[in-house]
Design a protein around this motif. Structure first.
Motif, PDB file in Angstrom:
ATOM      1  N   THR A 106    -106.890 -21.114 -50.452  1.00 29.78           N
ATOM      2  CA  THR A 106    -107.397 -21.276 -51.876  1.00 29.78           C
ATOM      3  C   THR A 106    -106.500 -21.238 -52.906  1.00 29.78           C
ATOM      4  O   THR A 106    -106.576 -21.987 -53.999  1.00 29.78           O
ATOM      5  N   ALA A 107    -105.679 -20.523 -53.047  1.00 33.65           N
ATOM      6  CA  ALA A 107    -104.631 -20.123 -54.039  1.00 33.65           C
ATOM      7  C   ALA A 107    -103.808 -21.566 -54.044  1.00 33.65           C
ATOM      8  O   ALA A 107    -103.847 -22.068 -55.223  1.00 33.65           O
ATOM      9  N   LYS A 108    -103.127 -22.028 -52.851  1.00 31.85           N
ATOM     10  CA  LYS A 108    -102.511 -23.177 -52.855  1.00 31.85           C
ATOM     11  C   LYS A 108    -103.371 -24.381 -53.333  1.00 31.85           C
ATOM     12  O   LYS A 108    -102.664 -25.288 -53.894  1.00 31.85           O
ATOM     13  N   GLY A 109    -104.534 -24.679 -52.875  1.00 28.05           N
ATOM     14  CA  GLY A 109    -105.372 -25.561 -53.341  1.00 28.05           C
ATOM     15  C   GLY A 109    -105.511 -25.601 -54.887  1.00 28.05           C
ATOM     16  O   GLY A 109    -105.406 -26.745 -55.450  1.00 28.05           O
ATOM     17  N   LYS A 110    -105.942 -24.522 -55.531  1.00 26.80           N
ATOM     18  CA  LYS A 110    -106.133 -24.557 -56.958  1.00 26.80           C
ATOM     19  C   LYS A 110    -104.629 -24.887 -57.406  1.00 26.80           C
ATOM     20  O   LYS A 110    -104.820 -25.361 -58.652  1.00 26.80           O
ATOM     21  N   ALA A 111    -103.447 -24.305 -57.160  1.00 25.59           N
ATOM     22  CA  ALA A 111    -102.178 -24.783 -57.580  1.00 25.59           C
ATOM     23  C   ALA A 111    -102.103 -26.283 -57.627  1.00 25.59           C
ATOM     24  O   ALA A 111    -101.467 -26.786 -58.493  1.00 25.59           O
ATOM     25  N   LEU A 112    -102.227 -27.067 -56.514  1.00 29.15           N
ATOM     26  CA  LEU A 112    -102.269 -28.415 -56.331  1.00 29.15           C
ATOM     27  C   LEU A 112    -103.182 -28.969 -57.260  1.00 29.15           C
ATOM     28  O   LEU A 112    -102.491 -30.000 -57.799  1.00 29.15           O
ATOM     29  N   MET A 113    -104.383 -28.589 -57.533  1.00 32.83           N
ATOM     30  CA  MET A 113    -105.228 -29.101 -58.290  1.00 32.83           C
ATOM     31  C   MET A 113    -104.720 -29.209 -59.795  1.00 32.83           C
ATOM     32  O   MET A 113    -104.616 -30.318 -60.463  1.00 32.83           O
ATOM     33  N   LEU A 114    -104.076 -27.779 -60.175  1.00 32.40           N
ATOM     34  CA  LEU A 114    -103.498 -27.743 -61.656  1.00 32.40           C
ATOM     35  C   LEU A 114    -102.479 -28.712 -61.609  1.00 32.40           C
ATOM     36  O   LEU A 114    -102.252 -29.482 -62.760  1.00 32.40           O
ATOM     37  N   SER A 115    -101.495 -28.805 -60.612  1.00 29.78           N
ATOM     38  CA  SER A 115    -100.582 -29.561 -60.714  1.00 29.78           C
ATOM     39  C   SER A 115    -100.853 -31.083 -60.778  1.00 29.78           C
ATOM     40  O   SER A 115    -100.047 -31.996 -61.486  1.00 29.78           O
ATOM     41  N   THR A 116    -101.707 -31.596 -60.065  1.00 38.09           N
ATOM     42  CA  THR A 116    -102.281 -32.798 -60.182  1.00 38.09           C
ATOM     43  C   THR A 116    -102.819 -33.341 -61.333  1.00 38.09           C
ATOM     44  O   THR A 116    -102.522 -34.400 -61.828  1.00 38.09           O
ATOM     45  N   GLU A 117    -103.556 -32.280 -62.060  1.00 40.12           N
ATOM     46  CA  GLU A 117    -103.996 -32.438 -63.301  1.00 40.12           C
ATOM     47  C   GLU A 117    -102.882 -32.610 -64.296  1.00 40.12           C
ATOM     48  O   GLU A 117    -103.150 -33.675 -65.223  1.00 40.12           O
ATOM     49  N   LEU A 118    -102.108 -31.546 -64.307  1.00 37.65           N
ATOM     50  CA  LEU A 118    -100.875 -31.848 -65.095  1.00 37.65           C
ATOM     51  C   LEU A 118    -100.000 -33.328 -65.182  1.00 37.65           C
ATOM     52  O   LEU A 118     -99.703 -33.876 -66.005  1.00 37.65           O
ATOM     53  N   GLY A 119    -100.056 -33.439 -63.819  1.00 36.51           N
ATOM     54  CA  GLY A 119     -99.326 -34.921 -63.508  1.00 36.51           C
ATOM     55  C   GLY A 119    -100.045 -36.198 -64.314  1.00 36.51           C
ATOM     56  O   GLY A 119     -99.500 -36.998 -64.787  1.00 36.51           O
ATOM     57  N   VAL A 120    -101.365 -36.061 -64.124  1.00 33.96           N
ATOM     58  CA  VAL A 120    -102.192 -37.260 -64.762  1.00 33.96           C
ATOM     59  C   VAL A 120    -102.104 -37.095 -66.002  1.00 33.96           C
ATOM     60  O   VAL A 120    -102.130 -38.119 -66.882  1.00 33.96           O
TER      61      VAL A 120
END
Length: 215
Positions: free
Chosen positions: A188-202
């Protein structure tokens, strides 16, 4: 999973709380009960205390005589590879002189039935043998949990038993649940970090495009 990582909440009995790994498993449990109502699916730690105190054994026949359990067929090759490894370890310890012959015989083993002749290499395994598996912990590296017991008996193709059995106790159940909980939190922690990095990239991409248009 993306919904879980972005907003890991669940509403139960009118109350909202953090989504836990058991909530995720419950989705699969409900589907399993619908797909195969003849096979009960239970939480072991919710069974009567007297049942757990005596232990709970789950026995599955993979091959019995000429009947093959198709449901677990895809696991046969993995189990076979594991059994072959343990056979080499066993003969290396208790039959070192015959180890080379066993190695050569195992090279021709492509299915479970091919193990029957190799059982004759040692008088102690002539009528069959069992192999105990261990599961390495990802939560506590170096620690191992009891897995399941593999049993192979018989004297010829069509007259053999190939089965696995799990001997569950309350302590073992708690160990595995603790392991799953730790893995779920990490995922879950890694998933949230991935979501944040993806949103930041977008967002960065959008900003760059906007700047390019202005220029």
């Amino acid at each position: 999973m993306q919904r879980t990582w972005s907003n890991s909440k669940v509403r139960v009995n009118g109350k909202t709380r953090q989504l836990q790994w058991r909530d995720m498993f419950d989705i699969a449990v409900k589907w399993r009960r619908i797909a195969d109502p003849d096979q009960p699916v239970l939480w072991l730690d919710q069974m009567p205390a007297r049942s757990l105190s005596r232990g709970f054994n789950n026995h599955i026949n993979l091959i019995r005589g000429q009947i093959i359990n198709i449901r677990y067929l895809e696991y046969f090759s993995s189990i076979l590879s594991f059994v072959k490894e343990r056979i080499l370890v066993y003969h290396g310890a208790y039959n070192p002189r015959g180890l080379q012959d066993v190695k050569q015989a195992l090279e021709d083993v492509n299915k479970v039935e091919d193990l029957l002749p190799i059982m004759k290499f040692n008088s102690k395994t002539r009528d069959g043998f069992t192999v105990n598996s261990k599961v390495p912990s990802l939560k506590d590296p170096g620690k191992e949990y009891d897995g399941f017991t593999i049993t192979i008996t018989g004297d010829r193709v069509g007259n053999m038993l190939f089965s696995v059995e799990t001997q569950t106790t309350d302590e073992r159940t708690q160990q595995y649940q603790s392991e799953i909980e730790a893995l779920y939190k990490d995922l879950t922690a890694k998933g949230k970090a991935l979501m944040l990095s993806t949103e930041l990239g977008v967002r960065l991409t959008s900003v760059c495009l906007s700047v390019s248009v202005l220029l």
